[in-house]
Design an enzyme around this catalytic site. Structure first.
Site, PDB file in Angstrom:
ATOM      1  N   CYS A 171     -13.375   1.711 -15.204  1.00 22.85           N
ATOM      2  CA  CYS A 171     -13.266   3.155 -14.988  1.00 22.85           C
ATOM      3  C   CYS A 171     -12.141   4.177 -15.201  1.00 22.85           C
ATOM      4  O   CYS A 171     -11.728   4.809 -13.839  1.00 22.85           O
ATOM      5  CB  CYS A 171     -14.756   3.611 -13.872  1.00 22.85           C
ATOM      6  SG  CYS A 171     -15.059   4.717 -14.040  1.00 22.85           S
ATOM      7  N   GLU A 182       0.891  -1.304  -0.205  1.00 18.50           N
ATOM      8  CA  GLU A 182      -0.180   0.518   0.457  1.00 18.50           C
ATOM      9  C   GLU A 182       0.691   1.238  -0.080  1.00 18.50           C
ATOM     10  O   GLU A 182       0.254   2.472  -0.632  1.00 18.50           O
ATOM     11  CB  GLU A 182      -0.981  -0.006   1.457  1.00 18.50           C
ATOM     12  CG  GLU A 182      -2.365  -1.424   0.940  1.00 18.50           C
ATOM     13  CD  GLU A 182      -2.648  -0.624  -0.163  1.00 18.50           C
ATOM     14  OE1 GLU A 182      -3.195   0.356  -0.196  1.00 18.50           O
ATOM     15  OE2 GLU A 182      -3.277  -2.134  -0.197  1.00 18.50           O
ATOM     16  N   CYS A 233     -17.193   1.479 -20.323  1.00 16.75           N
ATOM     17  CA  CYS A 233     -19.172   1.823 -19.850  1.00 16.75           C
ATOM     18  C   CYS A 233     -19.871   0.726 -19.836  1.00 16.75           C
ATOM     19  O   CYS A 233     -19.690  -0.055 -19.117  1.00 16.75           O
ATOM     20  CB  CYS A 233     -19.493   3.128 -19.713  1.00 16.75           C
ATOM     21  SG  CYS A 233     -18.334   4.688 -19.791  1.00 16.75           S
ATOM     22  N   CYS A 281     -19.259  -1.802 -17.320  1.00 12.20           N
ATOM     23  CA  CYS A 281     -19.154  -1.671 -16.667  1.00 12.20           C
ATOM     24  C   CYS A 281     -20.546  -2.091 -15.391  1.00 12.20           C
ATOM     25  O   CYS A 281     -21.257  -1.632 -16.377  1.00 12.20           O
ATOM     26  CB  CYS A 281     -19.141  -0.572 -16.128  1.00 12.20           C
ATOM     27  SG  CYS A 281     -18.680   0.696 -14.663  1.00 12.20           S
ATOM     28  N   CYS A 286     -24.897   4.836 -13.176  1.00  9.64           N
ATOM     29  CA  CYS A 286     -24.077   6.154 -13.560  1.00  9.64           C
ATOM     30  C   CYS A 286     -24.553   7.131 -13.484  1.00  9.64           C
ATOM     31  O   CYS A 286     -25.113   7.532 -14.705  1.00  9.64           O
ATOM     32  CB  CYS A 286     -22.696   5.378 -13.686  1.00  9.64           C
ATOM     33  SG  CYS A 286     -21.218   6.645 -14.154  1.00  9.64           S
TER      34      CYS A 286
END
Length: 357
Positions: free
Chosen positions: A190, A35, A197, A200, A206
């Site tokens: 995205c 991370e 899209c 998605c 959305c």
DNA sequence: TACACGTGGGG
DNA sequence: TCCCCAAGTGT
């Protein structure tokens, strides 16, 4: 579970990334290191650094016991070196004060240096299964589009709205998968430009999509002119081919790393040598190489290399803290900035080139 | 609250 | 060549 998380998790089961190095043998230490490395840094860049780092420091105790120079050495080229210094400090705190056991709550994690709100949540969720919302660049983009959040994410108001959406969508169950899923969606579907899209799972609700305005979210930050800077970089090389490096202050650019002395463009080679107790009579030759541009996020730096060759047998500058003779043939394990590494790698070639001309 | 902090990839 | 910006944090 609500529509958003449910759709996302179903998509993740089919299309999510599950074979990244830090997704194998998951524990808090590996998740934490990944991370930190992934802050402002893309996955493909991180992978080889993560593998090398883990091979050398398999546990938090190994990292805590290491010399900071070796940590920075393994971080060289990755950028944002404060991350490495904070990682090292946090490892020492975990090893010494927490008996080598990682905190398992976002609050306790965030108390460690280098771990902010989003990273704390990511570690708690992925490594400990705690419900916690993240908000990285991917999530910001997904949420800004899904809810058509106005403003750019640098604005406090916009950031607050995005955090609220992030918290609201985060489910109780399968938190680790959900956390990975929303990042994967932002990274692979995205995307910043030309989002896919049609692939998605969230497209049906959305808001940006329904307005045919995905390109407008998130808003772009107002562009600022990048200042131009210039500096001379003095490559002082002895007859054995070793190059003088100095350690940079821990605060600021390339903090804690070793670089050839960087000075204002009007600085003369003789005066820099003087700083290191090298007499003018010891200089065999010097040569100015063409400048090259190093681009940073906030400014441009035109680097003017000046090569200074010293006489054979001339005594080296005294060894003192903050000064190091770096032998490219047998490299020391210290942190080098990208430009320094590049110049040192081609040092002998460059010197031969200058000798001919 | 803005700004500093690195590097490399993509348009 | 130039600009944006990426799994953000610290001050």
């Amino acid at each position: 579970m609500e529509w958003f998380a449910s759709r996302l998790l179903r998509w993740f089961d089919e299309h999510g990334r599950k074979d990244l190095p830090w997704q194998r043998d998951i524990d808090a230490y590996r998740v934490w290191v990944s991370e930190i490395m992934l802050q402002q840094t893309q996955v493909t860049t991180v992978i080889p650094y993560f593998e090398r780092f883990m091979a050398r420091f398999p546990t938090v105790v190994d990292l805590a016991a290491a010399d900071i120079d070796e940590v920075l050495h393994l971080w060289s080229g990755l950028g944002y070196y404060a991350r490495a210094r904070n990682l090292h400090r946090a490892a020492q705190r975990v090893a010494e004060e927490l008996n080598g056991q990682f905190p398992a709550t976002p609050e306790a994690l965030e108390a460690l240096p280098g771990i902010g709100r989003s990273t704390a949540a990511a570690i708690a969720a992925i490594a400990c299964g705690k419900r916690a919302a993240i908000l990285d660049g991917n999530v910001k983009r997904v949420l800004a589009r899904f809810h058509a959040v106005p403003g750019h994410p640098g604005q406090t108001q916009t950031l607050k709205a995005l955090w609220a959406h992030a918290e609201a969508h985060t489910p109780e169950d399968r938190i680790a998968h959900y956390t990975q899923a929303i990042m994967d969606l932002g990274a692979t579907v995205c995307t910043r430009v030309r989002p896919a899209c049609t692939r998605c799972p969230l497209a049906g609700r959305c808001e940006a999509r329904s307005r045919d305005a995905t390109a407008s979210f998130p808003e772009r930050r107002p562009a600022k002119a990048k200042p131009e800077r210039a500096a001379r970089l003095f490559l002082i090389v002895d007859s054995a081919g070793a190059c003088l490096l100095e350690q940079r202050p821990v605060d600021g650019l390339w903090g804690g790393l070793w670089t050839p002395p960087e000075r204002p463009v009007d600085t003369q080679a003789v005066s820099v040598c003087e700083e290191f107790s090298i007499n003018e009579t010891q200089i065999a030759a010097f040569h100015q190489a063409p400048p090259f541009r190093h681009t940073f996020t906030h400014f441009h730096l035109d680097i003017h290399p000046v090569y200074v060759r010293l006489d054979p047998g001339s005594p080296r500058a005294m060894d003192r803290p903050g000064v190091l003779w770096f032998a490219p043939a047998t490299p020391q394990a210290v942190g080098l900035s990208a430009p320094a590494a590049k110049l040192l790698a081609s040092l002998s070639t460059d010197l031969q080139e200058f000798q001919r001309t």
